[in-house]
Design a protein around this motif. Structure first.
Motif, PDB file in Angstrom:
ATOM      1  N   SER A 194      31.224  24.609  32.864  1.00 43.69           N
ATOM      2  CA  SER A 194      31.013  24.939  31.836  1.00 43.69           C
ATOM      3  C   SER A 194      32.933  25.993  31.913  1.00 43.69           C
ATOM      4  CB  SER A 194      30.423  26.637  31.794  1.00 43.69           C
ATOM      5  OG  SER A 194      30.754  27.196  32.583  1.00 43.69           O
ATOM      6  N   ALA A 195      33.022  26.916  30.856  1.00 45.18           N
ATOM      7  CA  ALA A 195      35.230  27.077  31.491  1.00 45.18           C
ATOM      8  C   ALA A 195      34.558  27.758  31.834  1.00 45.18           C
ATOM      9  CB  ALA A 195      35.266  28.059  29.404  1.00 45.18           C
ATOM     10  N   HIS A 196      33.792  28.527  32.553  1.00 49.15           N
ATOM     11  CA  HIS A 196      34.043  29.126  33.962  1.00 49.15           C
ATOM     12  C   HIS A 196      34.305  29.109  35.662  1.00 49.15           C
ATOM     13  CE1 HIS A 196      33.688  33.624  34.713  1.00 49.15           C
ATOM     14  NE2 HIS A 196      32.480  33.377  35.984  1.00 49.15           N
ATOM     15  N   SER A 197      33.896  27.285  35.335  1.00 47.13           N
ATOM     16  CA  SER A 197      33.679  26.378  36.347  1.00 47.13           C
ATOM     17  C   SER A 197      35.524  26.677  36.955  1.00 47.13           C
ATOM     18  CB  SER A 197      33.713  24.951  35.939  1.00 47.13           C
ATOM     19  OG  SER A 197      32.686  24.296  35.488  1.00 47.13           O
ATOM     20  N   LEU A 198      36.198  26.815  36.077  1.00 44.34           N
ATOM     21  CA  LEU A 198      38.264  27.294  36.163  1.00 44.34           C
ATOM     22  C   LEU A 198      38.598  28.034  36.980  1.00 44.34           C
ATOM     23  CD1 LEU A 198      39.787  26.243  33.147  1.00 44.34           C
ATOM     24  CD2 LEU A 198      39.220  24.758  34.975  1.00 44.34           C
ATOM     25  N   ARG A 199      38.119  29.546  37.180  1.00 42.29           N
ATOM     26  CA  ARG A 199      37.419  30.359  37.659  1.00 42.29           C
ATOM     27  C   ARG A 199      36.851  30.143  38.836  1.00 42.29           C
ATOM     28  NH1 ARG A 199      39.173  35.675  37.580  1.00 42.29           N
ATOM     29  NH2 ARG A 199      37.508  37.293  38.391  1.00 42.29           N
ATOM     30  N   ALA A 200      36.330  29.871  38.949  1.00 46.64           N
ATOM     31  CA  ALA A 200      35.136  29.619  40.100  1.00 46.64           C
ATOM     32  C   ALA A 200      36.144  28.517  41.067  1.00 46.64           C
ATOM     33  CB  ALA A 200      33.344  29.196  39.992  1.00 46.64           C
ATOM     34  N   GLY A 201      36.306  27.328  40.259  1.00 47.21           N
ATOM     35  CA  GLY A 201      36.885  26.772  41.044  1.00 47.21           C
ATOM     36  C   GLY A 201      37.909  27.626  41.412  1.00 47.21           C
ATOM     37  N   MET A 202      39.060  27.951  41.431  1.00 39.38           N
ATOM     38  CA  MET A 202      39.501  28.833  41.583  1.00 39.38           C
ATOM     39  C   MET A 202      39.891  30.376  43.930  1.00 39.38           C
ATOM     40  SD  MET A 202      41.976  31.571  42.919  1.00 39.38           S
ATOM     41  CE  MET A 202      41.282  32.966  41.373  1.00 39.38           C
ATOM     42  N   MET A 203      38.599  30.178  43.088  1.00 38.77           N
ATOM     43  CA  MET A 203      38.069  30.783  43.975  1.00 38.77           C
ATOM     44  C   MET A 203      37.378  30.438  45.761  1.00 38.77           C
ATOM     45  SD  MET A 203      37.827  33.994  45.634  1.00 38.77           S
ATOM     46  CE  MET A 203      37.821  35.209  45.191  1.00 38.77           C
TER      47      MET A 203
ATOM     48  N   GLY B  18      45.029  27.743  33.772  1.00 33.94           N
ATOM     49  CA  GLY B  18      42.986  28.317  33.774  1.00 33.94           C
ATOM     50  C   GLY B  18      42.434  28.236  35.496  1.00 33.94           C
ATOM     51  N   PHE B  19      42.884  27.619  35.806  1.00 30.39           N
ATOM     52  CA  PHE B  19      41.932  27.058  37.489  1.00 30.39           C
ATOM     53  C   PHE B  19      43.157  27.962  38.828  1.00 30.39           C
ATOM     54  CE2 PHE B  19      43.493  24.380  41.730  1.00 30.39           C
ATOM     55  CZ  PHE B  19      41.783  24.548  42.223  1.00 30.39           C
ATOM     56  N   ALA B  20      44.661  27.155  38.132  1.00 24.89           N
ATOM     57  CA  ALA B  20      45.788  28.333  38.834  1.00 24.89           C
ATOM     58  C   ALA B  20      46.010  29.589  39.129  1.00 24.89           C
ATOM     59  CB  ALA B  20      47.064  27.442  38.534  1.00 24.89           C
ATOM     60  N   GLY B  21      45.008  30.290  38.040  1.00 22.17           N
ATOM     61  CA  GLY B  21      45.740  31.544  37.657  1.00 22.17           C
ATOM     62  C   GLY B  21      43.917  32.043  37.549  1.00 22.17           C
ATOM     63  N   GLY B  22      43.197  31.665  37.664  1.00 28.62           N
ATOM     64  CA  GLY B  22      41.649  31.880  37.909  1.00 28.62           C
ATOM     65  C   GLY B  22      41.079  32.533  37.120  1.00 28.62           C
ATOM     66  N   PHE B  23      41.817  32.236  35.759  1.00 30.17           N
ATOM     67  CA  PHE B  23      41.363  33.338  33.785  1.00 30.17           C
ATOM     68  C   PHE B  23      40.115  32.714  33.748  1.00 30.17           C
ATOM     69  CE2 PHE B  23      46.439  32.438  34.156  1.00 30.17           C
ATOM     70  CZ  PHE B  23      46.293  33.830  34.294  1.00 30.17           C
ATOM     71  N   ARG B  24      39.572  33.471  32.619  1.00 32.96           N
ATOM     72  CA  ARG B  24      38.545  33.802  32.319  1.00 32.96           C
ATOM     73  C   ARG B  24      38.608  33.134  30.725  1.00 32.96           C
ATOM     74  NH1 ARG B  24      38.754  39.133  34.617  1.00 32.96           N
ATOM     75  NH2 ARG B  24      36.689  39.342  35.471  1.00 32.96           N
ATOM     76  N   ARG B  25      37.945  32.257  30.315  1.00 35.60           N
ATOM     77  CA  ARG B  25      38.522  32.078  28.880  1.00 35.60           C
ATOM     78  C   ARG B  25      38.675  32.369  27.818  1.00 35.60           C
ATOM     79  NH1 ARG B  25      32.789  29.410  26.370  1.00 35.60           N
ATOM     80  NH2 ARG B  25      31.836  32.019  26.430  1.00 35.60           N
ATOM     81  N   SER B  26      38.316  34.006  27.657  1.00 34.23           N
ATOM     82  CA  SER B  26      38.722  35.013  26.906  1.00 34.23           C
ATOM     83  C   SER B  26      39.694  34.952  27.645  1.00 34.23           C
ATOM     84  CB  SER B  26      37.863  36.247  26.752  1.00 34.23           C
ATOM     85  OG  SER B  26      37.576  36.744  28.720  1.00 34.23           O
ATOM     86  N   GLU B  27      40.439  34.946  28.249  1.00 30.55           N
ATOM     87  CA  GLU B  27      41.433  35.732  28.649  1.00 30.55           C
ATOM     88  C   GLU B  27      43.334  34.092  28.630  1.00 30.55           C
ATOM     89  OE1 GLU B  27      41.610  38.444  33.729  1.00 30.55           O
ATOM     90  OE2 GLU B  27      41.058  36.188  32.541  1.00 30.55           O
ATOM     91  N   LEU B  28      42.731  33.349  28.360  1.00 32.86           N
ATOM     92  CA  LEU B  28      43.400  32.160  28.554  1.00 32.86           C
ATOM     93  C   LEU B  28      43.752  31.404  26.905  1.00 32.86           C
ATOM     94  CD1 LEU B  28      42.072  29.146  30.258  1.00 32.86           C
ATOM     95  CD2 LEU B  28      44.008  29.996  30.503  1.00 32.86           C
TER      96      LEU B  28
ATOM     97  N   ALA C 264      35.102  25.522  26.071  1.00 28.92           N
ATOM     98  CA  ALA C 264      33.842  25.649  27.167  1.00 28.92           C
ATOM     99  C   ALA C 264      33.975  24.388  26.488  1.00 28.92           C
ATOM    100  CB  ALA C 264      32.545  26.731  26.671  1.00 28.92           C
ATOM    101  N   ARG C 265      34.166  23.430  25.507  1.00 30.04           N
ATOM    102  CA  ARG C 265      33.830  22.131  24.791  1.00 30.04           C
ATOM    103  C   ARG C 265      34.846  21.392  25.733  1.00 30.04           C
ATOM    104  NH1 ARG C 265      32.491  25.122  19.801  1.00 30.04           N
ATOM    105  NH2 ARG C 265      34.567  24.468  19.010  1.00 30.04           N
ATOM    106  N   LEU C 266      36.125  21.690  25.711  1.00 29.57           N
ATOM    107  CA  LEU C 266      36.420  21.407  26.519  1.00 29.57           C
ATOM    108  C   LEU C 266      36.941  20.315  27.894  1.00 29.57           C
ATOM    109  CD1 LEU C 266      40.085  20.053  26.974  1.00 29.57           C
ATOM    110  CD2 LEU C 266      41.133  22.177  27.411  1.00 29.57           C
ATOM    111  N   VAL C 267      36.493  21.756  28.525  1.00 28.12           N
ATOM    112  CA  VAL C 267      35.863  21.558  30.046  1.00 28.12           C
ATOM    113  C   VAL C 267      35.608  20.255  30.399  1.00 28.12           C
ATOM    114  CG1 VAL C 267      35.019  22.423  32.515  1.00 28.12           C
ATOM    115  CG2 VAL C 267      36.894  23.827  30.801  1.00 28.12           C
ATOM    116  N   LYS C 268      34.195  20.278  29.394  1.00 26.46           N
ATOM    117  CA  LYS C 268      33.462  19.727  29.337  1.00 26.46           C
ATOM    118  C   LYS C 268      34.008  18.061  28.939  1.00 26.46           C
ATOM    119  CE  LYS C 268      29.282  22.693  29.000  1.00 26.46           C
ATOM    120  NZ  LYS C 268      28.050  22.182  30.081  1.00 26.46           N
TER     121      LYS C 268
END
Length: 365
Positions: free
Chosen positions: A309-318, A191-201, A291-295
Protein backbone atom coordinates in the motif's frame (compact mmCIF):
# COMPACT_ATOMS: atom_id res chain seq x y z
CA UNK A 1 -5.60 -18.11 18.11
CA UNK A 2 -9.19 -16.89 17.61
CA UNK A 3 -11.83 -19.35 18.85
CA UNK A 4 -15.57 -19.65 18.65
CA UNK A 5 -16.24 -18.28 22.14
CA UNK A 6 -19.40 -16.16 21.94
CA UNK A 7 -19.01 -12.43 22.38
CA UNK A 8 -20.05 -11.43 25.87
CA UNK A 9 -23.51 -9.97 25.87
CA UNK A 10 -23.79 -6.68 27.77
CA UNK A 11 -25.31 -7.31 31.18
CA UNK A 12 -28.59 -5.73 32.13
CA UNK A 13 -29.63 -4.93 28.54
CA UNK A 14 -33.38 -4.90 28.24
CA UNK A 15 -35.21 -6.54 25.38
CA UNK A 16 -35.53 -3.91 22.60
CA UNK A 17 -38.59 -1.83 23.23
CA UNK A 18 -40.76 0.27 20.95
CA UNK A 19 -40.06 3.94 21.68
CA UNK A 20 -42.37 6.80 20.78
CA UNK A 21 -42.38 7.38 17.02
CA UNK A 22 -40.21 10.26 15.82
CA UNK A 23 -41.83 12.93 13.71
CA UNK A 24 -40.65 13.60 10.17
CA UNK A 25 -39.22 16.92 11.32
CA UNK A 26 -37.24 15.22 14.08
CA UNK A 27 -35.89 12.61 11.67
CA UNK A 28 -34.88 15.34 9.20
CA UNK A 29 -33.07 17.21 11.96
CA UNK A 30 -31.26 14.06 13.07
CA UNK A 31 -30.22 13.23 9.52
CA UNK A 32 -28.93 16.78 9.04
CA UNK A 33 -26.84 16.40 12.18
CA UNK A 34 -25.51 13.09 10.89
CA UNK A 35 -24.48 14.67 7.59
CA UNK A 36 -22.48 17.31 9.47
CA UNK A 37 -21.03 14.95 12.05
CA UNK A 38 -17.46 15.18 10.81
CA UNK A 39 -17.58 18.92 11.58
CA UNK A 40 -18.47 18.19 15.19
CA UNK A 41 -15.23 16.28 15.84
CA UNK A 42 -12.53 18.21 17.63
CA UNK A 43 -10.49 20.53 15.42
CA UNK A 44 -7.31 19.03 16.87
CA UNK A 45 -8.01 15.72 15.13
CA UNK A 46 -6.42 15.00 11.77
CA UNK A 47 -8.46 15.36 8.61
CA UNK A 48 -8.49 11.58 8.13
CA UNK A 49 -9.75 11.04 11.67
CA UNK A 50 -12.53 13.58 11.19
CA UNK A 51 -13.62 11.79 8.02
CA UNK A 52 -13.56 8.44 9.86
CA UNK A 53 -15.57 9.90 12.75
CA UNK A 54 -18.11 11.32 10.33
CA UNK A 55 -18.53 7.94 8.66
CA UNK A 56 -18.86 6.20 12.01
CA UNK A 57 -21.49 8.68 13.18
CA UNK A 58 -23.54 8.28 10.03
CA UNK A 59 -23.48 4.50 10.47
CA UNK A 60 -24.63 4.87 14.08
CA UNK A 61 -27.37 7.30 13.06
CA UNK A 62 -28.76 5.05 10.33
CA UNK A 63 -28.74 2.07 12.69
CA UNK A 64 -30.57 4.01 15.43
CA UNK A 65 -33.17 5.40 13.07
CA UNK A 66 -33.92 1.86 11.96
CA UNK A 67 -35.12 1.19 15.53
CA UNK A 68 -36.92 4.52 15.88
CA UNK A 69 -34.23 5.91 18.17
CA UNK A 70 -32.61 9.32 18.31
CA UNK A 71 -28.82 8.81 17.94
CA UNK A 72 -28.06 12.36 19.14
CA UNK A 73 -29.83 11.95 22.48
CA UNK A 74 -31.52 15.34 22.01
CA UNK A 75 -34.98 13.74 22.13
CA UNK A 76 -34.95 12.29 25.63
CA UNK A 77 -38.09 10.23 25.06
CA UNK A 78 -36.43 8.25 22.23
CA UNK A 79 -32.75 8.72 23.02
CA UNK A 80 -30.34 5.91 22.22
CA UNK A 81 -28.36 5.24 25.41
CA UNK A 82 -25.08 3.49 26.12
CA UNK A 83 -26.68 0.02 26.03
CA UNK A 84 -27.80 0.66 22.48
CA UNK A 85 -24.26 1.62 21.51
CA UNK A 86 -22.99 -1.72 22.80
CA UNK A 87 -25.71 -3.49 20.83
CA UNK A 88 -24.70 -1.50 17.72
CA UNK A 89 -21.08 -2.51 18.14
CA UNK A 90 -22.11 -6.12 18.72
CA UNK A 91 -23.95 -6.08 15.39
CA UNK A 92 -20.90 -4.60 13.67
CA UNK A 93 -18.64 -7.27 15.18
CA UNK A 94 -19.97 -9.85 12.76
CA UNK A 95 -18.27 -8.18 9.80
CA UNK A 96 -15.86 -5.53 11.14
CA UNK A 97 -12.38 -5.68 12.67
CA UNK A 98 -11.53 -4.93 16.28
CA UNK A 99 -9.83 -1.66 15.29
CA UNK A 100 -12.98 -0.55 13.47
CA UNK A 101 -15.13 -1.36 16.49
CA UNK A 102 -12.90 0.74 18.75
CA UNK A 103 -12.91 3.63 16.29
CA UNK A 104 -16.72 3.53 16.01
CA UNK A 105 -17.05 3.63 19.79
CA UNK A 106 -14.62 6.56 20.08
CA UNK A 107 -16.42 8.49 17.35
CA UNK A 108 -19.90 8.13 18.81
CA UNK A 109 -18.74 8.88 22.35
CA UNK A 110 -16.82 11.96 21.19
CA UNK A 111 -19.62 13.43 19.11
CA UNK A 112 -22.29 12.76 21.73
CA UNK A 113 -20.08 14.57 24.23
CA UNK A 114 -19.82 17.58 21.91
CA UNK A 115 -23.60 17.53 21.51
CA UNK A 116 -23.76 17.73 25.33
CA UNK A 117 -25.62 14.42 25.41
CA UNK A 118 -22.84 12.12 26.66
CA UNK A 119 -23.18 8.36 26.77
CA UNK A 120 -22.47 6.94 30.20
CA UNK A 121 -20.72 3.70 29.35
CA UNK A 122 -20.07 1.08 32.00
CA UNK A 123 -16.35 0.44 31.49
CA UNK A 124 -16.52 -3.00 33.10
CA UNK A 125 -19.38 -3.97 30.82
CA UNK A 126 -17.59 -2.71 27.74
CA UNK A 127 -14.32 -4.42 28.69
CA UNK A 128 -16.21 -7.71 28.98
CA UNK A 129 -17.59 -7.10 25.50
CA UNK A 130 -14.09 -6.37 24.15
CA UNK A 131 -12.65 -9.48 25.79
CA UNK A 132 -15.22 -11.63 24.02
CA UNK A 133 -14.56 -9.79 20.75
CA UNK A 134 -10.79 -10.33 21.01
CA UNK A 135 -11.28 -14.03 21.68
CA UNK A 136 -13.57 -14.30 18.67
CA UNK A 137 -11.51 -12.30 16.20
CA UNK A 138 -8.01 -12.35 17.64
CA UNK A 139 -5.80 -9.29 17.98
CA UNK A 140 -3.15 -9.88 15.36
CA UNK A 141 -2.85 -6.66 13.31
CA UNK A 142 -2.91 -6.71 9.53
CA UNK A 143 0.10 -4.87 8.16
CA UNK A 144 1.17 -4.18 4.61
CA UNK A 145 4.57 -5.29 3.37
CA UNK A 146 7.51 -2.92 3.54
CA UNK A 147 8.64 -1.64 0.14
CA UNK A 148 12.43 -2.10 0.11
CA UNK A 149 15.43 -1.17 -2.04
CA UNK A 150 15.08 -4.24 -4.25
CA UNK A 151 11.44 -3.35 -4.94
CA UNK A 152 12.43 0.21 -5.85
CA UNK A 153 15.22 -0.93 -8.17
CA UNK A 154 12.74 -3.19 -9.97
CA UNK A 155 10.31 -0.26 -10.15
CA UNK A 156 12.89 1.96 -11.87
CA UNK A 157 13.04 -0.60 -14.69
CA UNK A 158 9.31 -0.24 -15.38
CA UNK A 159 9.42 3.53 -14.91
CA UNK A 160 11.90 4.48 -17.61
CA UNK A 161 11.87 8.19 -18.53
CA UNK A 162 11.39 7.51 -22.25
CA UNK A 163 7.63 7.00 -22.32
CA UNK A 164 7.86 3.20 -22.30
CA UNK A 165 7.50 3.03 -18.53
CA UNK A 166 4.18 4.84 -18.45
CA UNK A 167 0.96 2.93 -18.82
CA UNK A 168 -0.62 5.88 -20.60
CA UNK A 169 2.19 6.39 -23.08
CA UNK A 170 1.62 5.33 -26.63
CA UNK A 171 2.27 6.44 -30.17
CA UNK A 172 2.82 10.16 -30.22
CA UNK A 173 2.63 10.40 -26.42
CA UNK A 174 6.32 10.26 -25.52
CA UNK A 175 6.53 13.66 -23.80
CA UNK A 176 3.33 13.19 -21.83
CA UNK A 177 4.29 9.65 -20.92
CA UNK A 178 7.65 10.91 -19.72
CA UNK A 179 5.93 13.50 -17.52
CA UNK A 180 3.85 10.91 -15.68
CA UNK A 181 6.77 8.50 -15.42
CA UNK A 182 9.12 11.14 -14.02
CA UNK A 183 6.53 12.23 -11.46
CA UNK A 184 5.70 8.69 -10.37
CA UNK A 185 9.34 7.65 -10.04
CA UNK A 186 10.22 10.78 -8.09
CA UNK A 187 7.24 10.39 -5.77
CA UNK A 188 8.04 6.75 -4.96
CA UNK A 189 11.74 7.37 -4.29
CA UNK A 190 11.07 10.51 -2.26
CA UNK A 191 8.38 8.75 -0.24
CA UNK A 192 10.77 5.93 0.58
CA UNK A 193 13.84 8.07 1.33
CA UNK A 194 11.92 10.47 3.57
CA UNK A 195 9.62 7.91 5.18
CA UNK A 196 6.69 10.09 4.20
CA UNK A 197 3.01 9.34 4.60
CA UNK A 198 0.87 9.65 1.49
CA UNK A 199 -0.93 12.64 3.02
CA UNK A 200 2.43 14.39 3.36
CA UNK A 201 3.52 13.56 -0.19
CA UNK A 202 0.42 15.05 -1.80
CA UNK A 203 0.55 18.11 0.49
CA UNK A 204 4.01 19.22 -0.62
CA UNK A 205 4.02 22.53 -2.46
CA UNK A 206 6.76 23.47 -4.92
CA UNK A 207 8.09 26.00 -2.42
CA UNK A 208 8.48 23.23 0.18
CA UNK A 209 11.34 21.65 -1.81
CA UNK A 210 14.89 23.07 -1.71
CA UNK A 211 17.76 21.49 -3.64
CA UNK A 212 21.37 22.02 -2.65
CA UNK A 213 24.80 20.46 -3.16
CA UNK A 214 24.15 18.11 -0.22
CA UNK A 215 20.77 16.96 -1.44
CA UNK A 216 17.11 17.82 -0.90
CA UNK A 217 15.31 19.52 1.98
CA UNK A 218 11.53 19.13 2.20
CA UNK A 219 9.39 21.18 4.58
CA UNK A 220 6.55 19.14 6.13
CA UNK A 221 3.96 21.79 7.00
CA UNK A 222 1.80 19.45 9.06
CA UNK A 223 1.26 15.74 9.56
CA UNK A 224 -0.42 13.08 11.67
CA UNK A 225 2.24 13.57 14.35
CA UNK A 226 2.19 17.38 14.06
CA UNK A 227 -1.46 18.40 14.42
CA UNK A 228 -0.52 21.93 15.53
CA UNK A 229 1.29 22.42 12.22
CA UNK A 230 4.59 23.67 13.63
CA UNK A 231 6.28 22.22 10.58
CA UNK A 232 9.51 20.28 10.25
CA UNK A 233 12.33 19.96 7.71
CA UNK A 234 13.45 16.58 6.38
CA UNK A 235 16.77 16.20 4.60
CA UNK A 236 17.51 13.61 1.92
CA UNK A 237 21.13 13.25 0.84
CA UNK A 238 22.02 12.72 -2.80
CA UNK A 239 23.41 9.33 -3.84
CA UNK A 240 24.94 10.08 -7.26
CA UNK A 241 24.99 7.10 -9.58
CA UNK A 242 22.37 5.15 -7.63
CA UNK A 243 19.32 3.95 -9.56
CA UNK A 244 17.15 4.85 -6.57
CA UNK A 245 18.57 8.28 -5.74
CA UNK A 246 15.56 10.38 -4.74
CA UNK A 247 17.41 13.65 -5.33
CA UNK A 248 18.34 12.74 -8.92
CA UNK A 249 14.76 11.65 -9.59
CA UNK A 250 13.31 14.88 -8.17
CA UNK A 251 15.68 17.05 -10.22
CA UNK A 252 14.51 15.29 -13.37
CA UNK A 253 10.87 15.69 -12.37
CA UNK A 254 11.24 19.39 -11.57
CA UNK A 255 12.89 20.04 -14.91
CA UNK A 256 9.89 18.47 -16.65
CA UNK A 257 7.30 19.95 -14.28
CA UNK A 258 8.48 23.52 -14.59
CA UNK A 259 8.35 26.29 -12.01
CA UNK A 260 4.59 26.89 -11.99
CA UNK A 261 3.23 27.47 -8.48
CA UNK A 262 1.24 24.71 -6.85
CA UNK A 263 1.63 21.11 -5.79
CA UNK A 264 5.11 19.60 -5.96
CA UNK A 265 3.71 16.29 -7.21
CA UNK A 266 0.87 17.75 -9.25
CA UNK A 267 -2.14 15.92 -10.60
CA UNK A 268 -2.13 14.79 -14.22
CA UNK A 269 -5.24 14.10 -16.26
CA UNK A 270 -5.82 10.93 -18.29
CA UNK A 271 -3.92 12.45 -21.18
CA UNK A 272 -0.91 13.18 -18.99
CA UNK A 273 -1.45 16.96 -18.87
CA UNK A 274 -0.88 19.02 -15.73
CA UNK A 275 -4.16 19.95 -13.99
CA UNK A 276 -4.60 23.57 -12.88
CA UNK A 277 -7.19 25.04 -10.56
CA UNK A 278 -9.27 28.17 -11.09
CA UNK A 279 -6.42 30.16 -9.52
CA UNK A 280 -3.97 28.80 -12.09
CA UNK A 281 -2.03 26.74 -9.55
CA UNK A 282 -1.10 23.13 -10.24
CA UNK A 283 -3.45 20.86 -8.31
CA UNK A 284 -2.35 18.17 -5.83
CA UNK A 285 -2.83 14.46 -6.31
CA UNK A 286 -5.51 12.62 -4.36
CA UNK A 287 -3.98 10.53 -1.53
CA UNK A 288 -5.76 7.46 -2.91
CA UNK A 289 -3.84 7.92 -6.16
CA UNK A 290 -0.58 7.32 -4.29
CA UNK A 291 -1.87 3.97 -3.07
CA UNK A 292 -2.97 2.99 -6.57
CA UNK A 293 0.40 4.10 -7.95
CA UNK A 294 2.32 1.88 -5.52
CA UNK A 295 0.15 -1.14 -6.35
CA UNK A 296 0.31 -0.53 -10.12
CA UNK A 297 4.07 -0.13 -10.29
CA UNK A 298 4.86 -2.93 -7.85
CA UNK A 299 2.44 -5.19 -9.70
CA UNK A 300 4.34 -4.61 -12.92
CA UNK A 301 7.52 -5.84 -11.24
CA UNK A 302 5.88 -9.19 -10.56
CA UNK A 303 5.28 -8.70 -6.81
CA UNK A 304 1.94 -9.45 -5.17
CA UNK A 305 0.13 -6.11 -5.14
CA UNK A 306 -2.30 -6.96 -2.32
CA UNK A 307 0.56 -7.01 0.18
CA UNK A 308 1.57 -3.40 -0.57
CA UNK A 309 0.00 0.00 0.00
CA UNK A 310 1.10 3.64 0.09
CA UNK A 311 2.20 3.07 3.69
CA UNK A 312 4.70 0.50 2.39
CA UNK A 313 7.00 3.43 1.52
CA UNK A 314 7.18 4.61 5.13
CA UNK A 315 7.47 1.07 6.47
CA UNK A 316 10.17 0.38 3.90
CA UNK A 317 12.34 3.27 5.05
CA UNK A 318 12.32 2.09 8.65
CA UNK A 319 12.88 -1.56 7.71
CA UNK A 320 15.73 -0.70 5.33
CA UNK A 321 17.33 1.47 7.99
CA UNK A 322 17.22 -1.47 10.38
CA UNK A 323 18.81 -3.77 7.79
CA UNK A 324 21.67 -1.32 7.33
CA UNK A 325 22.31 -0.96 11.05
CA UNK A 326 20.89 2.57 11.45
CA UNK A 327 20.01 3.22 15.09
CA UNK A 328 16.34 3.33 16.05
CA UNK A 329 16.84 6.84 17.45
CA UNK A 330 18.23 8.20 14.15
CA UNK A 331 15.53 6.46 12.10
CA UNK A 332 12.79 7.78 14.38
CA UNK A 333 14.10 11.33 14.11
CA UNK A 334 14.26 11.12 10.31
CA UNK A 335 10.79 9.56 10.03
CA UNK A 336 9.31 11.85 12.71
CA UNK A 337 8.11 9.06 14.99
CA UNK A 338 7.25 10.18 18.51
CA UNK A 339 6.61 6.78 20.09
CA UNK A 340 9.34 4.15 20.40
CA UNK A 341 6.78 1.35 20.60
CA UNK A 342 5.13 2.54 17.38
CA UNK A 343 8.48 2.85 15.59
CA UNK A 344 9.54 -0.65 16.60
CA UNK A 345 6.50 -2.07 14.80
CA UNK A 346 8.05 -0.90 11.53
CA UNK A 347 11.31 -2.75 12.12
CA UNK A 348 9.75 -5.61 10.24
CA UNK A 349 11.44 -8.91 9.38
CA UNK A 350 15.03 -7.67 9.55
CA UNK A 351 14.96 -7.66 13.35
CA UNK A 352 14.02 -11.34 13.36
CA UNK A 353 17.53 -12.26 12.22
CA UNK A 354 19.62 -9.94 14.39
CA UNK A 355 21.03 -12.05 17.22
CA UNK A 356 19.11 -15.09 16.00
CA UNK A 357 20.94 -18.21 17.21
CA UNK A 358 18.85 -20.96 15.62
CA UNK A 359 21.40 -21.77 12.91
CA UNK A 360 24.05 -22.46 15.56
CA UNK A 361 21.48 -24.39 17.55
CA UNK A 362 20.62 -26.72 14.67
CA UNK A 363 23.96 -26.94 12.86
CA UNK A 364 25.83 -30.25 12.95
CA UNK A 365 29.06 -29.92 14.87
Amino acid sequence: MPDSTPIAEPTGVAVPWTPPALTEAQIAEIQALAAKADQLAEASLSANTRVAYGKAWRGWSEWCLGYGLDPTGLDQAAAADAHWLVLHLTALAETRSLSTILLRRAAVVSIRRRLKRPLHLDDAEFQAFLKGLRRRKGTRPTRKAALLEENLRAATLVLRPDGTGSRSAGAGEGALGDLRTLRDRSLLLTGFAGGFRRSELVAFDLRDATLSAEGLVLFVAGSKADQERRGEEVGIRAAPGSLICAVTALRAWLEARGDEPGALFCRLDRGGHRVRGSDGRLQPMDPATVARLVKRVIGRTGAEIETFSAHSLRAGMMTAADRKGISLEDAMRHGRWKSVSSARIYRRHSSLWQGNFTEALLRDE
